[in-house]
Design a protein around this motif. Sequence first.
Motif, PDB file in Angstrom:
ATOM      1  N   GLY A 269      47.518  56.643   3.672  1.00 57.55           N
ATOM      2  CA  GLY A 269      46.417  55.700   3.559  1.00 57.55           C
ATOM      3  C   GLY A 269      45.096  56.424   3.557  1.00 57.55           C
ATOM      4  N   LYS A 270      44.071  55.805   2.999  1.00 55.31           N
ATOM      5  CA  LYS A 270      42.746  56.418   2.961  1.00 55.31           C
ATOM      6  C   LYS A 270      42.153  56.482   4.370  1.00 55.31           C
ATOM      7  N   TYR A 271      41.310  57.495   4.564  1.00 55.05           N
ATOM      8  CA  TYR A 271      40.724  57.692   5.888  1.00 55.05           C
ATOM      9  C   TYR A 271      39.765  56.565   6.250  1.00 55.05           C
ATOM     10  N   TRP A 272      39.507  56.443   7.546  1.00 55.05           N
ATOM     11  CA  TRP A 272      38.544  55.477   8.083  1.00 55.05           C
ATOM     12  C   TRP A 272      37.420  56.254   8.759  1.00 55.05           C
ATOM     13  N   TYR A 273      36.305  55.594   9.009  1.00 53.89           N
ATOM     14  CA  TYR A 273      35.262  56.194   9.834  1.00 53.89           C
ATOM     15  C   TYR A 273      34.692  55.133  10.757  1.00 53.89           C
ATOM     16  N   MET A 274      34.208  55.582  11.919  1.00 62.01           N
ATOM     17  CA  MET A 274      33.767  54.696  12.991  1.00 62.01           C
ATOM     18  C   MET A 274      32.365  55.084  13.428  1.00 62.01           C
ATOM     19  N   ASN A 275      31.515  54.089  13.700  1.00 58.98           N
ATOM     20  CA  ASN A 275      30.176  54.401  14.199  1.00 58.98           C
ATOM     21  C   ASN A 275      30.142  54.370  15.719  1.00 58.98           C
ATOM     22  N   THR A 276      28.975  54.595  16.297  1.00 57.26           N
ATOM     23  CA  THR A 276      28.868  54.704  17.755  1.00 57.26           C
ATOM     24  C   THR A 276      29.119  53.370  18.464  1.00 57.26           C
ATOM     25  N   SER A 277      29.081  52.270  17.713  1.00 57.39           N
ATOM     26  CA  SER A 277      29.422  50.955  18.279  1.00 57.39           C
ATOM     27  C   SER A 277      30.903  50.640  18.115  1.00 57.39           C
ATOM     28  N   GLU A 278      31.652  51.627  17.623  1.00 53.99           N
ATOM     29  CA  GLU A 278      33.092  51.508  17.402  1.00 53.99           C
ATOM     30  C   GLU A 278      33.418  50.415  16.386  1.00 53.99           C
ATOM     31  N   VAL A 279      32.625  50.399  15.314  1.00 53.89           N
ATOM     32  CA  VAL A 279      32.904  49.559  14.152  1.00 53.89           C
ATOM     33  C   VAL A 279      33.586  50.439  13.109  1.00 53.89           C
ATOM     34  N   PHE A 280      34.741  49.997  12.599  1.00 56.82           N
ATOM     35  CA  PHE A 280      35.565  50.801  11.702  1.00 56.82           C
ATOM     36  C   PHE A 280      35.400  50.362  10.257  1.00 56.82           C
ATOM     37  N   VAL A 281      35.374  51.338   9.343  1.00 55.69           N
ATOM     38  CA  VAL A 281      35.300  51.076   7.908  1.00 55.69           C
ATOM     39  C   VAL A 281      36.299  51.999   7.218  1.00 55.69           C
ATOM     40  N   GLN A 282      37.044  51.438   6.253  1.00 54.25           N
ATOM     41  CA  GLN A 282      37.978  52.253   5.484  1.00 54.25           C
ATOM     42  C   GLN A 282      37.282  52.830   4.262  1.00 54.25           C
ATOM     43  N   SER A 283      37.611  54.066   3.921  1.00 51.34           N
ATOM     44  CA  SER A 283      37.032  54.689   2.727  1.00 51.34           C
ATOM     45  C   SER A 283      37.484  53.942   1.479  1.00 51.34           C
TER      46      SER A 283
END
Length: 394
Positions: A269-283
């Motif tokens: 699966g494609k990678y995800w990234y998370m911000n400092t508020s722990e909100v996740f987004v998929q690439s």
Amino acid sequence: PDYANLPPEKEFQIAQSDWRHGFGQEYFDSSKSKSYYNGFNVDGRFKDMLIAGPLPATVSISSGQTNPSIVNADMEDITGWSVNHRSSVQAHSGTYSWLLNPPAEQTFEDYQDLSWLAAYQGKYFTFSCWIKTTSMTDGSVKIGINDGVGTTYSTVVTTVIGWTWIGVCRKLDAAATRLRLLLFSSALPVGATSTAYFDDASLATPTAGNPKCFADYNSNLYMAEGNMLHKLNAGGTNFDWVATLPATITDIEPFVDSYLYIGLGSTAGKYWYMNTSEVFVQSNLSDGYAQFFQTVNVTLWKAVLPREMKSATNPANGGSWSTATNVSSSDYNITQLVEESGSIYIMKEDMPYYLTSGGAVARLIPEHKALTSTTSGKNAIAWEAKIYIPAGTQ
């Protein structure tokens, strides 16, 4: 002669080897001999001191939550979702999928409310679905999670694509009243078309495993285990569960854009990234797959097995990755990436490599070829301007 023939009152000096320098010291000096041959639970890092080692303490790991079931997740029935849009025209698996093909200037958003527990409030849920579009002109397709307070949508699909695994992660509001899954297709604005098929929906189920990787991010220590991301609590006694991802996590890496990047392997699966508020987004990038990440100054490198390396200064959605650089033969997998003094080093099953300032691939220790192993190079670490590389079977 034996000891009976020794003169009385003879003095003996009882000595031990010099353990004040060498490999076990806080700062290693390769010109000195070993600190000590063997020891158990001793600390010889500091000069003129050989003391008891640190007392081990148990750090527990929280298990992930139990998810409710999706009714008709494989779209083979006509139940579960708010409107019957079952179709036999396309199918990711089985015979049917869910077709959302809204008329001009309209939007379809089918949904399913899962079994609700108040314990879900404040918890993370990851919803994934396979999507295929066959007609797309200015329209949009996505999936989402609604908790009665707000909605989080996935990456938006705006082009014709083959079957693609799309995911969305939402932390439910503290006042959430439901867990609603959304399938969305819009034929807006005027003149737009949108024909989308959805199939094999799923909620990520926690899968335990050995701790895989750690990262210091936003003044916290994060740890990946199986497909779960954890964070060490303030007391240092427990790794609290943060979120469950759709596939096994292979690496986590903080980058200068203030995101934590989470790799899910070369194909899963494609990678995800998370911000400092722990909100996740998929690439949503076409080459958004990553087995390993490594930050080098203001550049993020990623590896895709068996040998592909790419770099980016903006690896988030809207950014792009460089042209691939292939490291040696495809017969041997990359096992780890290491940064030292502004350079990227690539551990492989046969030997370690590095990239020159001009981007060329160079062998670092060809002698390691004789120690070829699937674990060679794993757990390599940079320390005090040196790289320590385990070679062979570990």
